[in-house]
Design a protein around this motif. Structure first.
Motif, PDB file in Angstrom:
ATOM      1  N   GLU A   1       0.830  -1.209   0.000  1.00 20.57           N
ATOM      2  CA  GLU A   1       0.000   0.000   0.000  1.00 20.57           C
ATOM      3  C   GLU A   1       0.863   1.257   0.000  1.00 20.57           C
ATOM      4  OE1 GLU A   1      -2.498  -0.279   3.380  1.00 20.57           O
ATOM      5  OE2 GLU A   1      -3.777  -1.866   2.555  1.00 20.57           O
ATOM      6  N   LEU A   2       1.908   1.251   0.813  1.00 18.51           N
ATOM      7  CA  LEU A   2       2.786   2.412   0.899  1.00 18.51           C
ATOM      8  C   LEU A   2       3.461   2.682  -0.442  1.00 18.51           C
ATOM      9  CD1 LEU A   2       4.426   1.728   4.377  1.00 18.51           C
ATOM     10  CD2 LEU A   2       2.887   3.621   3.816  1.00 18.51           C
ATOM     11  N   GLN A   3       3.868   1.623  -1.125  1.00 20.66           N
ATOM     12  CA  GLN A   3       4.515   1.810  -2.425  1.00 20.66           C
ATOM     13  C   GLN A   3       3.529   2.364  -3.451  1.00 20.66           C
ATOM     14  OE1 GLN A   3       6.046  -1.649  -4.684  1.00 20.66           O
ATOM     15  NE2 GLN A   3       7.965  -0.501  -4.802  1.00 20.66           N
ATOM     16  N   ALA A   4       2.294   1.855  -3.428  1.00 24.31           N
ATOM     17  CA  ALA A   4       1.280   2.340  -4.367  1.00 24.31           C
ATOM     18  C   ALA A   4       0.970   3.810  -4.127  1.00 24.31           C
ATOM     19  CB  ALA A   4       0.018   1.490  -4.245  1.00 24.31           C
ATOM     20  N   GLU A   5       0.984   4.224  -2.866  1.00 21.39           N
ATOM     21  CA  GLU A   5       0.607   5.593  -2.530  1.00 21.39           C
ATOM     22  C   GLU A   5       1.746   6.591  -2.708  1.00 21.39           C
ATOM     23  OE1 GLU A   5      -0.945   5.675   1.389  1.00 21.39           O
ATOM     24  OE2 GLU A   5      -2.573   4.265   0.967  1.00 21.39           O
ATOM     25  N   THR A   6       2.968   6.168  -2.402  1.00 22.16           N
ATOM     26  CA  THR A   6       4.087   7.114  -2.360  1.00 22.16           C
ATOM     27  C   THR A   6       5.115   6.925  -3.464  1.00 22.16           C
ATOM     28  OG1 THR A   6       5.486   5.738  -0.911  1.00 22.16           O
ATOM     29  CG2 THR A   6       3.848   7.162   0.161  1.00 22.16           C
ATOM     30  N   GLY A   7       5.108   5.765  -4.130  1.00 27.07           N
ATOM     31  CA  GLY A   7       6.126   5.498  -5.140  1.00 27.07           C
ATOM     32  C   GLY A   7       7.480   5.144  -4.555  1.00 27.07           C
ATOM     33  N   ILE A   8       7.531   4.775  -3.286  1.00 25.39           N
ATOM     34  CA  ILE A   8       8.790   4.427  -2.638  1.00 25.39           C
ATOM     35  C   ILE A   8       9.418   3.201  -3.306  1.00 25.39           C
ATOM     36  CG2 ILE A   8       7.797   2.868  -0.904  1.00 25.39           C
ATOM     37  CD1 ILE A   8       9.690   4.222   1.143  1.00 25.39           C
ATOM     38  N   THR A   9      10.730   3.130  -3.279  1.00 24.38           N
ATOM     39  CA  THR A   9      11.484   2.028  -3.877  1.00 24.38           C
ATOM     40  C   THR A   9      11.967   1.101  -2.778  1.00 24.38           C
ATOM     41  OG1 THR A   9      12.206   3.513  -5.649  1.00 24.38           O
ATOM     42  CG2 THR A   9      13.475   1.477  -5.351  1.00 24.38           C
ATOM     43  N   TYR A  10      11.909  -0.211  -3.028  1.00 28.71           N
ATOM     44  CA  TYR A  10      12.301  -1.192  -2.019  1.00 28.71           C
ATOM     45  C   TYR A  10      13.493  -2.032  -2.474  1.00 28.71           C
ATOM     46  CZ  TYR A  10       7.708  -0.527   0.261  1.00 28.71           C
ATOM     47  OH  TYR A  10       6.614  -0.009   0.896  1.00 28.71           O
ATOM     48  N   LEU A  11      14.391  -2.277  -1.526  1.00 32.22           N
ATOM     49  CA  LEU A  11      15.383  -3.346  -1.638  1.00 32.22           C
ATOM     50  C   LEU A  11      15.034  -4.334  -0.540  1.00 32.22           C
ATOM     51  CD1 LEU A  11      17.957  -4.720  -2.667  1.00 32.22           C
ATOM     52  CD2 LEU A  11      19.281  -3.247  -1.129  1.00 32.22           C
ATOM     53  N   VAL A  12      14.606  -5.530  -0.930  1.00 31.15           N
ATOM     54  CA  VAL A  12      14.073  -6.510   0.010  1.00 31.15           C
ATOM     55  C   VAL A  12      15.068  -7.645   0.191  1.00 31.15           C
ATOM     56  CG1 VAL A  12      12.176  -8.113   0.472  1.00 31.15           C
ATOM     57  CG2 VAL A  12      11.721  -5.948  -0.700  1.00 31.15           C
ATOM     58  N   ILE A  13      15.462  -7.894   1.441  1.00 32.65           N
ATOM     59  CA  ILE A  13      16.315  -9.026   1.777  1.00 32.65           C
ATOM     60  C   ILE A  13      15.415 -10.103   2.359  1.00 32.65           C
ATOM     61  CG2 ILE A  13      18.393  -9.755   2.998  1.00 32.65           C
ATOM     62  CD1 ILE A  13      18.727  -7.295   1.097  1.00 32.65           C
ATOM     63  N   ALA A  14      15.399 -11.276   1.740  1.00 32.83           N
ATOM     64  CA  ALA A  14      14.435 -12.283   2.186  1.00 32.83           C
ATOM     65  C   ALA A  14      14.915 -13.684   1.850  1.00 32.83           C
ATOM     66  CB  ALA A  14      13.077 -12.042   1.540  1.00 32.83           C
ATOM     67  N   HIS A  15      14.424 -14.647   2.636  1.00 34.70           N
ATOM     68  CA  HIS A  15      14.613 -16.055   2.282  1.00 34.70           C
ATOM     69  C   HIS A  15      13.278 -16.716   1.971  1.00 34.70           C
ATOM     70  CE1 HIS A  15      13.694 -16.338   6.622  1.00 34.70           C
ATOM     71  NE2 HIS A  15      13.160 -17.491   6.307  1.00 34.70           N
ATOM     72  N   ASN A  16      12.182 -16.042   2.298  1.00 27.99           N
ATOM     73  CA  ASN A  16      10.845 -16.557   2.047  1.00 27.99           C
ATOM     74  C   ASN A  16      10.479 -16.250   0.596  1.00 27.99           C
ATOM     75  OD1 ASN A  16       8.006 -16.798   1.774  1.00 27.99           O
ATOM     76  ND2 ASN A  16       7.722 -16.474   3.973  1.00 27.99           N
ATOM     77  N   LEU A  17      10.509 -17.267  -0.263  1.00 25.16           N
ATOM     78  CA  LEU A  17      10.258 -17.041  -1.679  1.00 25.16           C
ATOM     79  C   LEU A  17       8.809 -16.651  -1.952  1.00 25.16           C
ATOM     80  CD1 LEU A  17      12.381 -19.841  -3.381  1.00 25.16           C
ATOM     81  CD2 LEU A  17      13.031 -17.525  -2.728  1.00 25.16           C
ATOM     82  N   GLY A  18       7.897 -17.011  -1.060  1.00 21.34           N
ATOM     83  CA  GLY A  18       6.524 -16.564  -1.205  1.00 21.34           C
ATOM     84  C   GLY A  18       6.433 -15.059  -1.064  1.00 21.34           C
ATOM     85  N   LEU A  19       7.132 -14.498  -0.078  1.00 16.65           N
ATOM     86  CA  LEU A  19       7.162 -13.045   0.101  1.00 16.65           C
ATOM     87  C   LEU A  19       7.819 -12.373  -1.092  1.00 16.65           C
ATOM     88  CD1 LEU A  19       8.049 -11.061   3.270  1.00 16.65           C
ATOM     89  CD2 LEU A  19       9.314 -10.611   1.178  1.00 16.65           C
ATOM     90  N   VAL A  20       8.917 -12.949  -1.569  1.00 19.65           N
ATOM     91  CA  VAL A  20       9.629 -12.378  -2.716  1.00 19.65           C
ATOM     92  C   VAL A  20       8.706 -12.308  -3.928  1.00 19.65           C
ATOM     93  CG1 VAL A  20      11.466 -12.858  -4.382  1.00 19.65           C
ATOM     94  CG2 VAL A  20      11.916 -13.060  -1.922  1.00 19.65           C
ATOM     95  N   ARG A  21       7.941 -13.354  -4.143  1.00 22.70           N
ATOM     96  CA  ARG A  21       7.020 -13.403  -5.284  1.00 22.70           C
ATOM     97  C   ARG A  21       5.953 -12.306  -5.175  1.00 22.70           C
ATOM     98  NH1 ARG A  21       5.677 -18.115  -4.543  1.00 22.70           N
ATOM     99  NH2 ARG A  21       7.068 -19.162  -6.009  1.00 22.70           N
ATOM    100  N   GLU A  22       5.526 -12.014  -3.942  1.00 20.68           N
ATOM    101  CA  GLU A  22       4.439 -11.067  -3.732  1.00 20.68           C
ATOM    102  C   GLU A  22       4.863  -9.609  -3.852  1.00 20.68           C
ATOM    103  OE1 GLU A  22       1.146 -11.494  -3.213  1.00 20.68           O
ATOM    104  OE2 GLU A  22       1.449 -13.603  -3.665  1.00 20.68           O
ATOM    105  N   ILE A  23       6.091  -9.296  -3.452  1.00 18.05           N
ATOM    106  CA  ILE A  23       6.444  -7.877  -3.321  1.00 18.05           C
ATOM    107  C   ILE A  23       7.468  -7.377  -4.332  1.00 18.05           C
ATOM    108  CG2 ILE A  23       8.337  -8.143  -1.642  1.00 18.05           C
ATOM    109  CD1 ILE A  23       7.149  -5.657  -0.205  1.00 18.05           C
ATOM    110  N   SER A  24       8.289  -8.258  -4.909  1.00 18.20           N
ATOM    111  CA  SER A  24       9.399  -7.760  -5.720  1.00 18.20           C
ATOM    112  C   SER A  24       9.108  -7.799  -7.217  1.00 18.20           C
ATOM    113  CB  SER A  24      10.685  -8.550  -5.429  1.00 18.20           C
ATOM    114  OG  SER A  24      10.564  -9.884  -5.872  1.00 18.20           O
ATOM    115  N   THR A  25       9.679  -6.838  -7.922  1.00 20.70           N
ATOM    116  CA  THR A  25       9.603  -6.767  -9.375  1.00 20.70           C
ATOM    117  C   THR A  25      10.689  -7.635  -9.992  1.00 20.70           C
ATOM    118  OG1 THR A  25       8.957  -4.452  -9.073  1.00 20.70           O
ATOM    119  CG2 THR A  25       9.464  -5.174 -11.317  1.00 20.70           C
ATOM    120  N   ASP A  26      11.880  -7.554  -9.405  1.00 22.38           N
ATOM    121  CA  ASP A  26      13.036  -8.318  -9.882  1.00 22.38           C
ATOM    122  C   ASP A  26      13.695  -9.007  -8.703  1.00 22.38           C
ATOM    123  OD1 ASP A  26      13.481  -7.417 -12.883  1.00 22.38           O
ATOM    124  OD2 ASP A  26      12.972  -5.620 -11.754  1.00 22.38           O
TER     125      ASP A  26
END
Length: 283
Positions: free
Chosen positions: A199-224
């Motif tokens: 929601e925050l990204q949709a509203e503000t256009g903020i950019t994320y660098l996500v560190i994760a081991h949960n591939l389900g989370l990675v699939r949901e939030i990341s573009t690349d």
């Protein structure tokens, strides 16, 4: 037509640590780019260099070599006096919601502190304005007004992580680095925090660098996604493509090891890979 300048470009990043046996390379010539308003995930087993890269990007540690170009400025060798004005523009949400908040401050004071140090309210004595803005941020991350005067020990893990997100947003950053920001949380709480980040990204256009081991989370939030092993990039590309049809055996092993993300909360891919290997070993 002019090509847009990416918000973050990391090029040939190297990070080494001194050890009794000599220097150890934790990150070895890693390169990736994050366009504005997108989200890139770094994945890999424990010790693959994910968090080291995150700490280098926000200059909590100084890289040994390479470039970290943030909005056209190379942060890698920038002296602290020139780095300080840029720090409000890149913030981090830490993995441990229990240890990353000052236990002596209230939720509202925790969020207001960056407002005193950076941003349009920096250095001002307008405590009322800072308090009002902190209250707005706590409300934005879903914490009620009754929670503002409580200390971290009075909150659940998910609520503490929401305070951490509010604190990170206080300086209105362009880049938010999420270092395993949901791994210590229950599955249902993970989902709520993930939805908040979207929601925050949709509203503000903020950019994320996500560190994760949960591939389900990675699939949901990341573009690349960038897949790391022993500090090196083994595969990268659009998240949907890499997770659907990985080209490297290591990525395929990570995907198989992930199983159902809801069933492996807090477990790293390496632990699952080892467990799978033991299960196939004759007694």
């Amino acid at each position: 037509m002019t090509t847009p300048v990416p918000l973050l470009h990391v090029e040939d990043l190297v990070v080494t640590y001194p050890t009794p046996g000599g220097a150890t390379t934790a990150v070895d010539r890693v390169t990736f780019t994050i366009p504005r308003g997108s989200a890139l995930a770094l994945v890999g087993e424990s010790g693959s260099g994910k968090s080291t890269i995150a700490h280098a990007v926000v200059r909590l540690l100084k890289p040994t070599a390479g470039r970290i170009v943030f909005d056209g400025t190379d942060l890698a060798t920038l002296p602290e006096r020139r780095l300080r004005p840029l720090r409000p523009r890149f913030q981090m949400i830490f993995q441990d919601p229990y240890g990353s908040l000052d236990p002596h401050l209230t939720a509202q004071e925790i969020v207001a502190e960056p407002l005193r140090l950076s941003g349009p309210l920096a250095g001002t004595r307008d405590r009322t304005a800072r308090t009002r803005r902190a209250a707005e941020l706590l409300d934005r991350v879903g914490l009620p007004a009754s929670a503002r005067d409580r200390r971290p020990s009075e909150f659940s893990g998910g609520q503490r992580q929401r305070i951490g997100i509010a604190r990170a947003l206080a300086s209105s950053p362009d880049l938010l680095v999420c270092d395993e920001a949901t791994s210590a949380l229950d599955v249902s709480v993970q989902a709520r925090v993930l939805e908040l980040l979207r929601e925050l990204q949709a509203e503000t256009g903020i950019t994320y660098l996500v560190i994760a081991h949960n591939l389900g989370l990675v699939r949901e939030i990341s573009t690349d996604v960038v897949v790391l092993r022993s500090g090196r990039v083994v595969e990268q590309g659009p998240t949907a493509d890499v997770l659907a049809s990985p080209t490297e055996p290591y990525t395929r092993d990570l995907r198989r090891a992930a199983l159902d993300p809801a069933a492996i909360r807090g477990r790293k891919p390496r632990e699952l890979l080892h467990a799978r290997g033991r299960a196939h070993t004759p007694a």
